[in-house]
Design a protein around this motif. Structure first.
Motif, PDB file in Angstrom:
ATOM      1  N   ASN A   1       0.823  -1.200   0.000  1.00 53.24           N
ATOM      2  CA  ASN A   1       0.000   0.000   0.000  1.00 53.24           C
ATOM      3  C   ASN A   1       0.865   1.261   0.000  1.00 53.24           C
ATOM      4  N   ASP A   2       1.899   1.277   0.827  1.00 58.34           N
ATOM      5  CA  ASP A   2       2.786   2.448   0.884  1.00 58.34           C
ATOM      6  C   ASP A   2       3.447   2.709  -0.469  1.00 58.34           C
ATOM      7  N   LYS A   3       3.945   1.650  -1.098  1.00 57.87           N
ATOM      8  CA  LYS A   3       4.620   1.797  -2.403  1.00 57.87           C
ATOM      9  C   LYS A   3       3.636   2.263  -3.468  1.00 57.87           C
ATOM     10  N   MET A   4       2.424   1.697  -3.452  1.00 51.03           N
ATOM     11  CA  MET A   4       1.429   2.091  -4.448  1.00 51.03           C
ATOM     12  C   MET A   4       0.980   3.536  -4.228  1.00 51.03           C
ATOM     13  N   GLN A   5       0.828   3.939  -2.969  1.00 50.36           N
ATOM     14  CA  GLN A   5       0.479   5.333  -2.659  1.00 50.36           C
ATOM     15  C   GLN A   5       1.573   6.281  -3.168  1.00 50.36           C
ATOM     16  N   GLU A   6       2.822   5.878  -2.961  1.00 52.17           N
ATOM     17  CA  GLU A   6       3.960   6.698  -3.399  1.00 52.17           C
ATOM     18  C   GLU A   6       3.929   6.897  -4.915  1.00 52.17           C
ATOM     19  N   ILE A   7       3.679   5.827  -5.651  1.00 56.47           N
ATOM     20  CA  ILE A   7       3.630   5.921  -7.114  1.00 56.47           C
ATOM     21  C   ILE A   7       2.421   6.747  -7.547  1.00 56.47           C
ATOM     22  N   ARG A   8       1.292   6.551  -6.890  1.00 61.55           N
ATOM     23  CA  ARG A   8       0.098   7.329  -7.237  1.00 61.55           C
ATOM     24  C   ARG A   8       0.328   8.819  -6.975  1.00 61.55           C
ATOM     25  N   ARG A   9       0.980   9.151  -5.849  1.00 60.95           N
ATOM     26  CA  ARG A   9       1.236  10.563  -5.516  1.00 60.95           C
ATOM     27  C   ARG A   9       2.183  11.227  -6.513  1.00 60.95           C
ATOM     28  N   SER A  10       3.078  10.445  -7.115  1.00 64.02           N
ATOM     29  CA  SER A  10       4.025  11.031  -8.069  1.00 64.02           C
ATOM     30  C   SER A  10       3.303  11.608  -9.282  1.00 64.02           C
ATOM     31  N   GLY A  11       2.114  11.077  -9.571  1.00 65.63           N
ATOM     32  CA  GLY A  11       1.325  11.600 -10.682  1.00 65.63           C
ATOM     33  C   GLY A  11       1.795  11.141 -12.047  1.00 65.63           C
ATOM     34  N   ALA A  12       2.911  10.426 -12.110  1.00 64.24           N
ATOM     35  CA  ALA A  12       3.449   9.985 -13.397  1.00 64.24           C
ATOM     36  C   ALA A  12       2.680   8.802 -13.969  1.00 64.24           C
ATOM     37  N   ILE A  13       2.052   8.017 -13.094  1.00 64.07           N
ATOM     38  CA  ILE A  13       1.324   6.824 -13.515  1.00 64.07           C
ATOM     39  C   ILE A  13      -0.142   7.001 -13.157  1.00 64.07           C
ATOM     40  N   ILE A  14      -1.009   6.767 -14.133  1.00 58.77           N
ATOM     41  CA  ILE A  14      -2.443   6.892 -13.906  1.00 58.77           C
ATOM     42  C   ILE A  14      -3.100   5.546 -14.150  1.00 58.77           C
ATOM     43  N   GLY A  15      -4.010   5.176 -13.287  1.00 57.98           N
ATOM     44  CA  GLY A  15      -4.739   3.922 -13.428  1.00 57.98           C
ATOM     45  C   GLY A  15      -4.236   2.899 -12.428  1.00 57.98           C
ATOM     46  N   LEU A  16      -5.190   2.276 -11.747  1.00 60.21           N
ATOM     47  CA  LEU A  16      -4.849   1.308 -10.705  1.00 60.21           C
ATOM     48  C   LEU A  16      -4.007   0.157 -11.230  1.00 60.21           C
ATOM     49  N   ASP A  17      -4.348  -0.363 -12.403  1.00 60.31           N
ATOM     50  CA  ASP A  17      -3.593  -1.494 -12.932  1.00 60.31           C
ATOM     51  C   ASP A  17      -2.157  -1.108 -13.251  1.00 60.31           C
ATOM     52  N   ARG A  18      -1.949   0.078 -13.776  1.00 60.80           N
ATOM     53  CA  ARG A  18      -0.581   0.528 -14.085  1.00 60.80           C
ATOM     54  C   ARG A  18       0.218   0.789 -12.816  1.00 60.80           C
ATOM     55  N   ILE A  19      -0.447   1.359 -11.815  1.00 58.18           N
ATOM     56  CA  ILE A  19       0.215   1.587 -10.525  1.00 58.18           C
ATOM     57  C   ILE A  19       0.627   0.242  -9.927  1.00 58.18           C
ATOM     58  N   ALA A  20      -0.266  -0.750  -9.997  1.00 55.55           N
ATOM     59  CA  ALA A  20       0.035  -2.078  -9.455  1.00 55.55           C
ATOM     60  C   ALA A  20       1.216  -2.720 -10.182  1.00 55.55           C
ATOM     61  N   VAL A  21       1.232  -2.614 -11.505  1.00 53.36           N
ATOM     62  CA  VAL A  21       2.325  -3.212 -12.284  1.00 53.36           C
ATOM     63  C   VAL A  21       3.646  -2.517 -11.969  1.00 53.36           C
ATOM     64  N   MET A  22       3.645  -1.190 -11.918  1.00 53.25           N
ATOM     65  CA  MET A  22       4.886  -0.466 -11.609  1.00 53.25           C
ATOM     66  C   MET A  22       5.377  -0.781 -10.203  1.00 53.25           C
ATOM     67  N   THR A  23       4.445  -0.915  -9.268  1.00 52.85           N
ATOM     68  CA  THR A  23       4.819  -1.268  -7.899  1.00 52.85           C
ATOM     69  C   THR A  23       5.419  -2.655  -7.850  1.00 52.85           C
ATOM     70  N   ALA A  24       4.782  -3.600  -8.523  1.00 56.54           N
ATOM     71  CA  ALA A  24       5.299  -4.971  -8.565  1.00 56.54           C
ATOM     72  C   ALA A  24       6.686  -4.998  -9.202  1.00 56.54           C
ATOM     73  N   LEU A  25       6.871  -4.252 -10.268  1.00 59.99           N
ATOM     74  CA  LEU A  25       8.170  -4.200 -10.936  1.00 59.99           C
ATOM     75  C   LEU A  25       9.238  -3.611 -10.017  1.00 59.99           C
ATOM     76  N   ASN A  26       8.906  -2.540  -9.309  1.00 59.49           N
ATOM     77  CA  ASN A  26       9.857  -1.926  -8.370  1.00 59.49           C
ATOM     78  C   ASN A  26      10.217  -2.880  -7.230  1.00 59.49           C
ATOM     79  N   LEU A  27       9.210  -3.551  -6.674  1.00 56.54           N
ATOM     80  CA  LEU A  27       9.473  -4.484  -5.574  1.00 56.54           C
ATOM     81  C   LEU A  27      10.295  -5.678  -6.049  1.00 56.54           C
ATOM     82  N   ALA A  28      10.011  -6.178  -7.254  1.00 52.54           N
ATOM     83  CA  ALA A  28      10.792  -7.291  -7.804  1.00 52.54           C
ATOM     84  C   ALA A  28      12.241  -6.866  -8.020  1.00 52.54           C
ATOM     85  N   TYR A  29      12.436  -5.656  -8.524  1.00 49.06           N
ATOM     86  CA  TYR A  29      13.795  -5.140  -8.728  1.00 49.06           C
ATOM     87  C   TYR A  29      14.549  -5.049  -7.400  1.00 49.06           C
ATOM     88  N   GLU A  30      13.879  -4.508  -6.370  1.00 47.79           N
ATOM     89  CA  GLU A  30      14.506  -4.396  -5.054  1.00 47.79           C
ATOM     90  C   GLU A  30      14.842  -5.767  -4.475  1.00 47.79           C
TER      91      GLU A  30
END
Length: 96
Positions: free
Chosen positions: A34-63
């Motif tokens: 939730n924290d990571k998804m909120q962070e991505i949503r607040r950045s405003g660069a990604i719009i749409g729940l599915d895109r936020i979820a994918v970007m979050t998953a990609l970031n967490l997998a990278y980490e």
């Protein structure tokens, strides 16, 4: 035996089955997600729940992969140091 746990991610509630002994870890995982998804949503660069979820998953997998690679490198370093220590001990024993 499984119990269910309610978690909240981006203002949506989800009912998740989990073992009682996994409850705390699942809650922590949900909070991290939730924290990571909120962070991505607040950045405003990604719009749409599915895109936020994918970007979050990609970031967490990278980490996760970066952490595993760091851990593997650390283990290799420890193995090398142990081998060198054994060689030094053997060499010193010959002079004793």
């Amino acid at each position: 035996m499984s119990n269910s746990l309610k978690i909240k991610i981006l203002d949506k509630e989800y009912q998740v089955a989990c073992k009682p002994e996994d409850r705390a870890a699942l809650q922590q995982s949900a909070q991290l997600l939730n924290d990571k998804m909120q962070e991505i949503r607040r950045s405003g660069a990604i719009i749409g729940l599915d895109r936020i979820a994918v970007m979050t998953a990609l970031n967490l997998a990278y980490e996760l992969l970066a952490s595993e690679q760091s851990s593997n490198a650390s283990n290799a370093d420890n193995t090398l140091l142990a081998t060198l220590e054994e060689k030094i001990d053997a060499a010193l024993d010959r002079f004793s």
